[in-house]
Design a protein around this motif. Structure first.
Motif, PDB file in Angstrom:
ATOM      1  N   THR A   9       0.833  -1.206   0.000  1.00 22.50           N
ATOM      2  CA  THR A   9       0.000   0.000   0.000  1.00 22.50           C
ATOM      3  C   THR A   9       0.865   1.252   0.000  1.00 22.50           C
ATOM      4  O   THR A   9       0.558   2.225  -0.690  1.00 22.50           O
ATOM      5  N   GLU A  10       1.946   1.215   0.755  1.00 22.22           N
ATOM      6  CA  GLU A  10       2.866   2.351   0.797  1.00 22.22           C
ATOM      7  C   GLU A  10       3.492   2.608  -0.575  1.00 22.22           C
ATOM      8  O   GLU A  10       3.588   3.758  -1.022  1.00 22.22           O
ATOM      9  N   THR A  13       0.803   4.126  -2.935  1.00 18.54           N
ATOM     10  CA  THR A  13       0.526   5.549  -2.682  1.00 18.54           C
ATOM     11  C   THR A  13       1.696   6.431  -3.093  1.00 18.54           C
ATOM     12  O   THR A  13       1.496   7.586  -3.477  1.00 18.54           O
ATOM     13  N   ARG A  16       1.767   6.171  -7.410  1.00 24.21           N
ATOM     14  CA  ARG A  16       0.557   6.279  -8.229  1.00 24.21           C
ATOM     15  C   ARG A  16       0.493   7.629  -8.939  1.00 24.21           C
ATOM     16  O   ARG A  16       1.106   8.606  -8.510  1.00 24.21           O
ATOM     17  N   ASP A  19      -5.511   9.335  -7.664  1.00 22.94           N
ATOM     18  CA  ASP A  19      -5.990   8.756  -6.411  1.00 22.94           C
ATOM     19  C   ASP A  19      -6.367   7.284  -6.500  1.00 22.94           C
ATOM     20  O   ASP A  19      -6.148   6.530  -5.560  1.00 22.94           O
ATOM     21  N   THR A  22      -3.793   1.951  -9.282  1.00 23.95           N
ATOM     22  CA  THR A  22      -3.098   0.821  -8.665  1.00 23.95           C
ATOM     23  C   THR A  22      -2.362  -0.012  -9.696  1.00 23.95           C
ATOM     24  O   THR A  22      -1.622  -0.913  -9.324  1.00 23.95           O
TER      25      THR A  22
END
Length: 89
Positions: A9-10, A13, A16, A19, A22
């Motif tokens: 996830t880090e 983010t 990317r 927003d 992925t």
């Protein structure tokens, strides 16, 4: 060992483009680079693990193909990504 969800996830983010991004090449290359780094450390202690070595070689090839694609699509994004990740080329 699979990548920890928090680490993945880090990475998403950090790399990317918007927003809900992925799956952009930048995110994919960052995740693959993290897995390559983990496997490289793994082989320092497990020199005879040839099955995982094959997986490492497949990951390196996949990352190379993604970087080649990114270079043809947008040269500036390619240069920025390899500078951020510290990949030589």
């Amino acid at each position: 060992m699979a990548m920890v969800a928090e680490k993945k996830t880090e990475l998403v983010t950090k790399y990317r483009r918007h927003d809900k991004d992925t799956g952009s090449p930048e995110v994919q290359v960052a995740i693959i680079t993290e897995r390559i780094a983990y496997l490289t450390e793994h082989f320092k202690t497990h020199k005879s693990d040839h099955h995982s070595r094959r997986g490492l070689l497949k990951l390196v090839g996949q990352r190379r193909r993604l970087l080649d694609y990114l270079r043809t699509v947008d040269q500036n994004r390619y240069k920025a990504l390899i500078d951020q990740l510290g990949i030589r080329k």
